[in-house]
Design a protein around this motif. Structure first.
Motif, PDB file in Angstrom:
ATOM      1  N   MET A 224      48.962  47.296  21.608  1.00 22.95           N
ATOM      2  CA  MET A 224      48.339  47.991  22.712  1.00 22.95           C
ATOM      3  C   MET A 224      48.916  47.430  24.016  1.00 22.95           C
ATOM      4  SD  MET A 224      44.311  48.299  23.678  1.00 22.95           S
ATOM      5  CE  MET A 224      44.198  49.867  22.849  1.00 22.95           C
ATOM      6  N   THR A 225      49.107  48.298  24.973  1.00 19.96           N
ATOM      7  CA  THR A 225      49.586  47.877  26.288  1.00 19.96           C
ATOM      8  C   THR A 225      48.419  47.849  27.274  1.00 19.96           C
ATOM      9  OG1 THR A 225      50.010  50.124  27.065  1.00 19.96           O
ATOM     10  CG2 THR A 225      51.810  49.024  25.856  1.00 19.96           C
ATOM     11  N   ALA A 226      48.667  47.252  28.424  1.00 19.82           N
ATOM     12  CA  ALA A 226      47.656  47.240  29.481  1.00 19.82           C
ATOM     13  C   ALA A 226      47.317  48.670  29.906  1.00 19.82           C
ATOM     14  CB  ALA A 226      48.149  46.424  30.670  1.00 19.82           C
ATOM     15  N   ASN A 227      48.310  49.544  29.947  1.00 20.61           N
ATOM     16  CA  ASN A 227      48.043  50.932  30.340  1.00 20.61           C
ATOM     17  C   ASN A 227      47.197  51.661  29.302  1.00 20.61           C
ATOM     18  OD1 ASN A 227      49.168  50.936  32.888  1.00 20.61           O
ATOM     19  ND2 ASN A 227      51.201  51.501  32.137  1.00 20.61           N
TER      20      ASN A 227
ATOM     21  N   HIS B 248      39.159  42.753  41.106  1.00 13.50           N
ATOM     22  CA  HIS B 248      38.313  41.562  41.202  1.00 13.50           C
ATOM     23  C   HIS B 248      39.209  40.343  41.050  1.00 13.50           C
ATOM     24  CE1 HIS B 248      34.784  39.038  40.668  1.00 13.50           C
ATOM     25  NE2 HIS B 248      35.331  38.546  39.581  1.00 13.50           N
ATOM     26  N   MET B 249      39.220  39.491  42.042  1.00 11.63           N
ATOM     27  CA  MET B 249      40.041  38.281  41.999  1.00 11.63           C
ATOM     28  C   MET B 249      41.511  38.609  41.698  1.00 11.63           C
ATOM     29  SD  MET B 249      37.296  35.684  40.253  1.00 11.63           S
ATOM     30  CE  MET B 249      38.338  34.244  40.480  1.00 11.63           C
ATOM     31  N   ASN B 250      42.006  39.673  42.334  1.00 15.67           N
ATOM     32  CA  ASN B 250      43.405  40.092  42.253  1.00 15.67           C
ATOM     33  C   ASN B 250      43.849  40.581  40.888  1.00 15.67           C
ATOM     34  OD1 ASN B 250      43.910  39.542  45.022  1.00 15.67           O
ATOM     35  ND2 ASN B 250      44.010  37.363  44.521  1.00 15.67           N
ATOM     36  N   HIS B 251      42.920  41.104  40.086  1.00 17.17           N
ATOM     37  CA  HIS B 251      43.324  41.785  38.856  1.00 17.17           C
ATOM     38  C   HIS B 251      42.392  42.980  38.629  1.00 17.17           C
ATOM     39  CE1 HIS B 251      40.483  38.657  37.433  1.00 17.17           C
ATOM     40  NE2 HIS B 251      40.126  39.548  36.536  1.00 17.17           N
ATOM     41  N   PRO B 252      42.875  43.986  37.867  1.00 13.71           N
ATOM     42  CA  PRO B 252      42.092  45.211  37.684  1.00 13.71           C
ATOM     43  C   PRO B 252      40.793  44.969  36.924  1.00 13.71           C
ATOM     44  CG  PRO B 252      44.373  45.518  36.973  1.00 13.71           C
ATOM     45  CD  PRO B 252      44.175  44.058  37.215  1.00 13.71           C
ATOM     46  N   ASP B 253      39.758  45.682  37.347  1.00 14.53           N
ATOM     47  CA  ASP B 253      38.519  45.687  36.583  1.00 14.53           C
ATOM     48  C   ASP B 253      38.026  47.118  36.457  1.00 14.53           C
ATOM     49  OD1 ASP B 253      36.664  46.416  38.733  1.00 14.53           O
ATOM     50  OD2 ASP B 253      36.764  44.350  39.409  1.00 14.53           O
ATOM     51  N   PHE B 254      37.108  47.300  35.519  1.00  8.26           N
ATOM     52  CA  PHE B 254      36.567  48.618  35.222  1.00  8.26           C
ATOM     53  C   PHE B 254      35.059  48.529  35.340  1.00  8.26           C
ATOM     54  CE2 PHE B 254      40.571  47.870  33.217  1.00  8.26           C
ATOM     55  CZ  PHE B 254      41.315  48.937  33.709  1.00  8.26           C
ATOM     56  N   ARG B 255      34.489  49.457  36.126  1.00 12.84           N
ATOM     57  CA  ARG B 255      33.075  49.392  36.482  1.00 12.84           C
ATOM     58  C   ARG B 255      32.389  50.721  36.199  1.00 12.84           C
ATOM     59  NH1 ARG B 255      32.904  45.821  41.855  1.00 12.84           N
ATOM     60  NH2 ARG B 255      34.847  44.690  41.523  1.00 12.84           N
TER      61      ARG B 255
ATOM     62  N   GLN C   6      43.342  40.974  32.541  1.00 13.59           N
ATOM     63  CA  GLN C   6      43.541  39.636  33.078  1.00 13.59           C
ATOM     64  C   GLN C   6      44.919  39.518  33.726  1.00 13.59           C
ATOM     65  OE1 GLN C   6      42.430  36.873  29.943  1.00 13.59           O
ATOM     66  NE2 GLN C   6      40.386  37.734  29.837  1.00 13.59           N
ATOM     67  N   PRO C   7      45.093  38.578  34.659  1.00 12.03           N
ATOM     68  CA  PRO C   7      46.387  38.396  35.304  1.00 12.03           C
ATOM     69  C   PRO C   7      47.498  38.281  34.265  1.00 12.03           C
ATOM     70  CG  PRO C   7      44.746  37.034  36.365  1.00 12.03           C
ATOM     71  CD  PRO C   7      44.090  37.632  35.138  1.00 12.03           C
ATOM     72  N   GLY C   8      48.608  38.937  34.541  1.00 11.17           N
ATOM     73  CA  GLY C   8      49.723  38.957  33.610  1.00 11.17           C
ATOM     74  C   GLY C   8      49.678  40.150  32.666  1.00 11.17           C
ATOM     75  N   LEU C   9      48.520  40.813  32.583  1.00  9.45           N
ATOM     76  CA  LEU C   9      48.320  42.037  31.806  1.00  9.45           C
ATOM     77  C   LEU C   9      48.625  41.886  30.315  1.00  9.45           C
ATOM     78  CD1 LEU C   9      49.722  44.661  34.348  1.00  9.45           C
ATOM     79  CD2 LEU C   9      47.385  43.793  34.126  1.00  9.45           C
TER      80      LEU C   9
END
Length: 102
Positions: free
Chosen positions: A1-4, A21-28, A38-41
């Motif tokens: 699985m990829t980050a996308n 959030h804290m310079n990485h993507p989040d889902f709300r 998480q950073p680095g994906l």
């Protein structure tokens, strides 16, 4: 699985928006975070209950691990994307999403 692919699954749930959030993507949903990339994906995170976390780790120990520290003890669970499959991650994301809309 990829980050996308993780992102696509998360955004496919009703009412979800992507933020940062804290310079990485989040889902709300409803303003509450239920998943992140998480950073680095290379990993995602799903906010499960401790019981749900234990089940996912037992069933797929190469795919899931607790986040370090108190967050992990509370159910925050890392998803190792390189070995993750869409069906299992979709189930985990759905459970995390349901916890936030309840």
């Amino acid at each position: 699985m990829t980050a996308n692919e993780f992102r696509r699954l998360a955004l496919g749930l009703e009412g979800v928006i992507e933020a940062s959030h804290m310079n990485h993507p989040d889902f709300r949903v409803g303003g509450k975070i239920f998943a992140t990339l998480q950073p680095g994906l290379k990993k995602g995170m799903v906010a499960l209950s401790p019981e749900e976390q234990a089940r996912f780790i037992e069933d797929a120990p190469k795919m899931f691990e607790p986040v370090a520290g108190a967050w992990g003890r509370g159910g925050a669970t890392s998803v190792i994307l390189a070995v993750a499959d869409e069906e299992t991650v979709g189930e985990a994301l759905t459970l995390a999403w349901q916890r936030r809309i309840a």
